[in-house]
Motif scaffolding. Structure first.
Motif, mmCIF file in Angstrom:
data_model
loop_
_atom_site.group_PDB
_atom_site.id
_atom_site.type_symbol
_atom_site.label_atom_id
_atom_site.label_comp_id
_atom_site.label_asym_id
_atom_site.label_seq_id
_atom_site.Cartn_x
_atom_site.Cartn_y
_atom_site.Cartn_z
ATOM 1 N N SER A 114 3.716 38.045 24.196
ATOM 2 C CA SER A 114 2.550 37.611 24.962
ATOM 3 C C SER A 114 2.716 37.903 26.445
ATOM 4 N N ALA A 115 1.566 38.065 27.091
ATOM 5 C CA ALA A 115 1.492 38.151 28.548
ATOM 6 C C ALA A 115 0.315 37.265 28.953
ATOM 7 N N GLU A 116 0.559 36.362 29.910
ATOM 8 C CA GLU A 116 -0.479 35.419 30.311
ATOM 9 C C GLU A 116 -0.527 35.312 31.829
ATOM 10 N N LEU A 117 -1.720 35.541 32.371
ATOM 11 C CA LEU A 117 -1.951 35.375 33.794
ATOM 12 C C LEU A 117 -2.671 34.051 34.001
ATOM 13 N N GLU A 118 -2.059 33.175 34.781
ATOM 14 C CA GLU A 118 -2.582 31.822 34.977
ATOM 15 C C GLU A 118 -2.871 31.586 36.455
ATOM 16 N N GLN A 119 -4.039 31.026 36.743
ATOM 17 C CA GLN A 119 -4.424 30.688 38.118
ATOM 18 C C GLN A 119 -4.803 29.211 38.141
ATOM 19 N N LEU A 120 -4.053 28.406 38.903
ATOM 20 C CA LEU A 120 -4.296 26.966 38.971
ATOM 21 C C LEU A 120 -4.535 26.525 40.414
ATOM 22 N N ARG A 121 -5.486 25.641 40.562
ATOM 23 C CA ARG A 121 -5.723 24.971 41.845
ATOM 24 C C ARG A 121 -4.885 23.702 41.819
ATOM 25 N N VAL A 122 -4.102 23.485 42.856
ATOM 26 C CA VAL A 122 -3.203 22.342 42.936
ATOM 27 C C VAL A 122 -3.677 21.432 44.066
ATOM 28 N N ASN A 123 -3.952 20.182 43.733
ATOM 29 C CA ASN A 123 -4.307 19.156 44.714
ATOM 30 C C ASN A 123 -3.247 18.067 44.642
ATOM 31 N N THR A 139 -0.356 30.979 41.269
ATOM 32 C CA THR A 139 -0.535 32.041 40.279
ATOM 33 C C THR A 139 0.766 32.227 39.519
ATOM 34 N N GLY A 140 0.648 32.372 38.206
ATOM 35 C CA GLY A 140 1.809 32.641 37.380
ATOM 36 C C GLY A 140 1.521 33.780 36.419
ATOM 37 N N LEU A 141 2.509 34.626 36.210
ATOM 38 C CA LEU A 141 2.418 35.694 35.210
ATOM 39 C C LEU A 141 3.569 35.477 34.239
ATOM 40 N N PHE A 142 3.228 35.073 33.023
ATOM 41 C CA PHE A 142 4.223 34.712 32.024
ATOM 42 C C PHE A 142 4.359 35.818 30.979
ATOM 43 N N ILE A 143 5.579 36.204 30.717
ATOM 44 C CA ILE A 143 5.903 37.142 29.645
ATOM 45 C C ILE A 143 6.658 36.331 28.602
ATOM 46 N N GLY A 144 6.204 36.424 27.340
ATOM 47 C CA GLY A 144 6.822 35.575 26.329
ATOM 48 C C GLY A 144 7.029 36.261 24.993
ATOM 49 N N ALA A 145 7.791 35.583 24.146
ATOM 50 C CA ALA A 145 8.043 36.037 22.786
ATOM 51 C C ALA A 145 8.252 34.807 21.930
ATOM 52 N N GLY A 146 7.831 34.936 20.663
ATOM 53 C CA GLY A 146 7.998 33.800 19.778
ATOM 54 C C GLY A 146 7.999 34.186 18.319
ATOM 55 N N TYR A 147 8.413 33.232 17.507
ATOM 56 C CA TYR A 147 8.391 33.377 16.048
ATOM 57 C C TYR A 147 7.083 32.788 15.548
ATOM 58 N N ARG A 148 6.369 33.557 14.736
ATOM 59 C CA ARG A 148 5.057 33.142 14.247
ATOM 60 C C ARG A 148 5.097 32.890 12.745
ATOM 61 N N GLY A 156 9.365 31.119 23.759
ATOM 62 C CA GLY A 156 9.600 30.868 25.168
ATOM 63 C C GLY A 156 8.857 31.888 26.009
ATOM 64 N N ARG A 157 8.576 31.493 27.248
ATOM 65 C CA ARG A 157 7.913 32.402 28.183
ATOM 66 C C ARG A 157 8.570 32.265 29.548
ATOM 67 N N TYR A 158 8.509 33.351 30.319
ATOM 68 C CA TYR A 158 9.165 33.384 31.619
ATOM 69 C C TYR A 158 8.142 33.789 32.678
ATOM 70 N N ASN A 159 8.082 33.010 33.778
ATOM 71 C CA ASN A 159 7.166 33.301 34.868
ATOM 72 C C ASN A 159 7.828 34.335 35.788
ATOM 73 N N VAL A 160 7.349 35.577 35.741
ATOM 74 C CA VAL A 160 7.943 36.639 36.553
ATOM 75 C C VAL A 160 7.520 36.549 38.016
ATOM 76 N N SER A 170 11.017 25.129 36.358
ATOM 77 C CA SER A 170 11.819 26.291 35.998
ATOM 78 C C SER A 170 10.893 27.465 35.692
ATOM 79 N N ALA A 171 11.406 28.669 35.851
ATOM 80 C CA ALA A 171 10.620 29.866 35.521
ATOM 81 C C ALA A 171 10.513 30.044 34.004
ATOM 82 N N PHE A 172 11.491 29.514 33.257
ATOM 83 C CA PHE A 172 11.475 29.621 31.791
ATOM 84 C C PHE A 172 10.857 28.361 31.193
ATOM 85 N N MET A 173 9.962 28.545 30.233
ATOM 86 C CA MET A 173 9.331 27.414 29.561
ATOM 87 C C MET A 173 9.224 27.675 28.056
ATOM 88 N N PRO A 174 9.645 26.737 27.247
ATOM 89 C CA PRO A 174 9.381 26.856 25.805
ATOM 90 C C PRO A 174 7.919 26.555 25.539
#
Length: 180
Positions: A114-123, A139-148, A156-160, A170-174
């Motif tokens: 997976s590849a996920e681009l995330e944009q969050l407003r933080v207050n 902004t976060g760009l996560f590259i991930g892999a998993g068992y389906r 897990g995914r990693y925010n590059v 952490s940059a790594f998230m399950p």
């Protein structure tokens, strides 16, 4: 109408013909519609996440619905929304909200990349001082892999794009991802 004991043939014929044609019109079915159902919705899956965490003076509530479109058995693309409320008693309260775009690739049925681009407003509102409150975009760009397995994927995914101001610990998230 009856004339001299007999039906008036032209009028009776017109009435019967009208009734027959109208009943045929109502009996018509569009045979193409069931076969040509909207294929778009057959390829859409909905999912997301719900999170709830409580601790000693700490609250974490999150809601993240999402939907993906399966182009084929290998590739899917989707969008998601996210809202998160965090509060640490006597320290801060924070609202995070935004969206994401996710691409999924399944080279084999059991593996999902997976590849996920995330944009969050933080207050962030710091307790005791309004001047220290913060509002910014993350902004976060996560590259991930998993068992389906079936509709669920664990991995897990990693925010590059992680840096020192990252909102995550952490940059790594399950993750556990489920789509129905």
């Amino acid at each position: 109408m009856i004339k001299n004991g007999f039906f008036n043939i032209p009028e009776s014929f017109l009435v019967l013909l009208t009734v027959f044609i109208s009943s045929c019109l109502f009996a018509q079915q569009n045979d193409l519609e069931p076969k040509m159902q909207n294929q778009f919705w057959k390829n859409v899956q909905f999912g997301g996440g719900i999170g709830l965490g409580f601790g000693s003076g700490y609250t974490d509530i999150s809601l993240a619905p999402s939907a993906i479109y399966n182009f084929n058995e290998y590739v899917a693309l989707g969008v998601g929304a996210q809202y998160k409320y965090l509060k640490q008693k006597d320290y801060y309260a924070s609202h995070l909200y935004g969206g994401s775009v996710i691409g999924l690739f399944n080279p084999i049925p059991e593996i999902q990349l997976s590849a996920e681009l995330e944009q969050l407003r933080v207050n962030v509102n710091l307790d005791g001082s309004n001047s220290n409150s913060q509002d910014y975009w993350n902004t976060g760009l996560f590259i991930g892999a998993g068992y389906r397995s079936g509709n669920a994927t664990i991995g897990g995914r990693y925010n590059v794009m992680t840096d020192k101001n990252n909102i995550y610990g952490s940059a790594f998230m399950p993750f556990i991802r489920v789509y129905f």
